[in-house]
Design a protein around this motif. Sequence first.
Motif, PDB file in Angstrom:
ATOM      1  N   MET A   1       0.852  -1.184   0.000  1.00  0.00           N
ATOM      2  CA  MET A   1       0.000   0.000   0.000  1.00  0.00           C
ATOM      3  C   MET A   1       0.894   1.242   0.000  1.00  0.00           C
ATOM      4  N   SER A   2       0.560   2.255  -0.717  1.00  0.00           N
ATOM      5  CA  SER A   2       1.395   3.429  -0.893  1.00  0.00           C
ATOM      6  C   SER A   2       1.425   4.296   0.351  1.00  0.00           C
ATOM      7  N   ASP A   3       2.439   5.210   0.432  1.00  0.00           N
ATOM      8  CA  ASP A   3       2.512   6.163   1.528  1.00  0.00           C
ATOM      9  C   ASP A   3       1.270   7.044   1.555  1.00  0.00           C
ATOM     10  N   ALA A   4       0.770   7.430   0.361  1.00  0.00           N
ATOM     11  CA  ALA A   4      -0.423   8.268   0.299  1.00  0.00           C
ATOM     12  C   ALA A   4      -1.600   7.586   0.986  1.00  0.00           C
ATOM     13  N   ALA A   5      -1.761   6.285   0.755  1.00  0.00           N
ATOM     14  CA  ALA A   5      -2.852   5.545   1.387  1.00  0.00           C
ATOM     15  C   ALA A   5      -2.695   5.546   2.899  1.00  0.00           C
ATOM     16  N   ASP A   6      -1.478   5.338   3.398  1.00  0.00           N
ATOM     17  CA  ASP A   6      -1.246   5.324   4.839  1.00  0.00           C
ATOM     18  C   ASP A   6      -1.591   6.670   5.463  1.00  0.00           C
ATOM     19  N   GLN A   7      -1.244   7.757   4.761  1.00  0.00           N
ATOM     20  CA  GLN A   7      -1.544   9.087   5.278  1.00  0.00           C
ATOM     21  C   GLN A   7      -3.052   9.326   5.327  1.00  0.00           C
ATOM     22  N   ILE A   8      -3.763   8.881   4.301  1.00  0.00           N
ATOM     23  CA  ILE A   8      -5.216   9.055   4.256  1.00  0.00           C
ATOM     24  C   ILE A   8      -5.884   8.307   5.393  1.00  0.00           C
ATOM     25  N   PHE A   9      -5.473   7.078   5.627  1.00  0.00           N
ATOM     26  CA  PHE A   9      -6.128   6.279   6.654  1.00  0.00           C
ATOM     27  C   PHE A   9      -5.727   6.725   8.056  1.00  0.00           C
ATOM     28  N   ALA A  10      -4.534   7.337   8.180  1.00  0.00           N
ATOM     29  CA  ALA A  10      -4.167   7.935   9.465  1.00  0.00           C
ATOM     30  C   ALA A  10      -5.091   9.102   9.763  1.00  0.00           C
ATOM     31  N   ALA A  11      -5.381   9.900   8.733  1.00  0.00           N
ATOM     32  CA  ALA A  11      -6.312  11.017   8.918  1.00  0.00           C
ATOM     33  C   ALA A  11      -7.717  10.512   9.187  1.00  0.00           C
ATOM     34  N   LEU A  12      -8.091   9.397   8.551  1.00  0.00           N
ATOM     35  CA  LEU A  12      -9.425   8.838   8.750  1.00  0.00           C
ATOM     36  C   LEU A  12      -9.618   8.405  10.202  1.00  0.00           C
ATOM     37  N   LYS A  13      -8.574   7.826  10.810  1.00  0.00           N
ATOM     38  CA  LYS A  13      -8.664   7.377  12.202  1.00  0.00           C
ATOM     39  C   LYS A  13      -8.824   8.556  13.156  1.00  0.00           C
ATOM     40  N   GLN A  14      -8.249   9.717  12.750  1.00  0.00           N
ATOM     41  CA  GLN A  14      -8.303  10.889  13.614  1.00  0.00           C
ATOM     42  C   GLN A  14      -9.588  11.693  13.434  1.00  0.00           C
ATOM     43  N   SER A  15     -10.409  11.295  12.463  1.00  0.00           N
ATOM     44  CA  SER A  15     -11.637  12.057  12.188  1.00  0.00           C
ATOM     45  C   SER A  15     -12.573  11.984  13.391  1.00  0.00           C
ATOM     46  N   SER A  16     -13.115  13.134  13.726  1.00  0.00           N
ATOM     47  CA  SER A  16     -14.041  13.193  14.862  1.00  0.00           C
ATOM     48  C   SER A  16     -15.490  13.028  14.425  1.00  0.00           C
ATOM     49  N   GLN A  17     -15.710  12.830  13.107  1.00  0.00           N
ATOM     50  CA  GLN A  17     -17.080  12.760  12.595  1.00  0.00           C
ATOM     51  C   GLN A  17     -17.573  11.314  12.562  1.00  0.00           C
ATOM     52  N   SER A  18     -17.423  10.645  13.683  1.00  0.00           N
ATOM     53  CA  SER A  18     -17.774   9.222  13.699  1.00  0.00           C
ATOM     54  C   SER A  18     -19.246   8.975  13.422  1.00  0.00           C
ATOM     55  N   GLY A  19     -20.095   9.998  13.706  1.00  0.00           N
ATOM     56  CA  GLY A  19     -21.520   9.811  13.463  1.00  0.00           C
ATOM     57  C   GLY A  19     -21.941  10.215  12.066  1.00  0.00           C
ATOM     58  N   ALA A  20     -21.024  10.764  11.255  1.00  0.00           N
ATOM     59  CA  ALA A  20     -21.347  11.221   9.902  1.00  0.00           C
ATOM     60  C   ALA A  20     -21.364  10.042   8.946  1.00  0.00           C
ATOM     61  N   PRO A  21     -22.055  10.186   7.812  1.00  0.00           N
ATOM     62  CA  PRO A  21     -22.017   9.129   6.790  1.00  0.00           C
ATOM     63  C   PRO A  21     -20.575   8.786   6.413  1.00  0.00           C
ATOM     64  N   LEU A  22     -20.357   7.524   6.044  1.00  0.00           N
ATOM     65  CA  LEU A  22     -18.998   7.068   5.762  1.00  0.00           C
ATOM     66  C   LEU A  22     -18.323   7.869   4.663  1.00  0.00           C
ATOM     67  N   TYR A  23     -19.086   8.229   3.618  1.00  0.00           N
ATOM     68  CA  TYR A  23     -18.437   8.941   2.512  1.00  0.00           C
ATOM     69  C   TYR A  23     -17.971  10.322   2.963  1.00  0.00           C
ATOM     70  N   LEU A  24     -18.694  10.952   3.912  1.00  0.00           N
ATOM     71  CA  LEU A  24     -18.272  12.247   4.443  1.00  0.00           C
ATOM     72  C   LEU A  24     -17.026  12.105   5.304  1.00  0.00           C
ATOM     73  N   GLN A  25     -16.957  11.016   6.088  1.00  0.00           N
ATOM     74  CA  GLN A  25     -15.760  10.764   6.888  1.00  0.00           C
ATOM     75  C   GLN A  25     -14.544  10.566   5.992  1.00  0.00           C
ATOM     76  N   LEU A  26     -14.723   9.787   4.908  1.00  0.00           N
ATOM     77  CA  LEU A  26     -13.605   9.541   4.003  1.00  0.00           C
ATOM     78  C   LEU A  26     -13.217  10.822   3.271  1.00  0.00           C
ATOM     79  N   ARG A  27     -14.228  11.580   2.837  1.00  0.00           N
ATOM     80  CA  ARG A  27     -13.942  12.841   2.145  1.00  0.00           C
ATOM     81  C   ARG A  27     -13.131  13.768   3.035  1.00  0.00           C
ATOM     82  N   LYS A  28     -13.548  13.872   4.308  1.00  0.00           N
ATOM     83  CA  LYS A  28     -12.842  14.749   5.237  1.00  0.00           C
ATOM     84  C   LYS A  28     -11.423  14.254   5.495  1.00  0.00           C
ATOM     85  N   SER A  29     -11.236  12.939   5.578  1.00  0.00           N
ATOM     86  CA  SER A  29      -9.901  12.416   5.856  1.00  0.00           C
ATOM     87  C   SER A  29      -8.950  12.719   4.699  1.00  0.00           C
TER      88      SER A  29
END
Length: 260
Positions: A1-29
């Motif tokens: 998996m690329s460095d870019a992917a690791d950075q995106i998923f690190a941001a996804l874990k830090q997202s505070s929008q756990s109650g938001a739709p998944l696509y919004l969480q991914l977009r924000k990450s």
Amino acid sequence: MSDAADQIFAALKQSSQSGAPLYLQLRKSIEDAVNRGLIGPGDALPSERDIATKADISRVTVRKAVQDLVKGGILVQRHGSGTFVAPRMERVEQSLSRLTSFTEDMARRGMAVRSAWLDRGLYAPSPDEMMVLGLSSSELVARVARLRIANDTPLAIERASLSASVLPDPAGIGSSLYAALELTGNRPVRAVQRISAANLGEGDARLLEVPPGIAGLHIERISYLASGKVIEFTRSIYRGDAYDFVAELRLTGPSEEGRS
């Protein structure tokens, strides 16, 4: 998996929008990763399949998040190549009080300029061209259409029309139309320019490497010789995220003071 992917998923874990739709969480990450510089302009995003697999979400969800970011100008998609972080645009400020060519404008800013020719030829004039340029139906019009590029970023599409008597060989133009006209004593000395907002159609958006429907600037210019004769009729599309047109306003006289 690329460095870019690791950075995106690190941001996804830090997202505070756990109650938001998944696509919004991914977009924000993804947007957070871009804004924080974890992935930079020109970096490729992982494929939809890779993102979906690692985030344990559907590809439909990934596609929706990515499309939202493309529409917002955060990402760009290149057919056959993938999805990339959009380049950060350095806005160009252009004065409305000077009649200069694109080549001259960009050279003054130290930017490397080139053009991709879209059309150079002689044609029967359209009704608009006949009216503006004063042509009869039996005369020909020279059309010159170019994609204008500065520092490898497409900024504008220019479509100029002139009488074939003024420009009998459109294919002979070099990097600057005005330079070619100056050689024959036909460089315009003044112009009337009309600017309006426009949503870019699919063809123009593809050339300018922006999403279809994004805001742009439609500019219609009629240029004149010193004699008052119309010499050029140009219709252009400029990227709305790259250009600022600036006009200086002056008080015309003492009688205007105090008016709002």
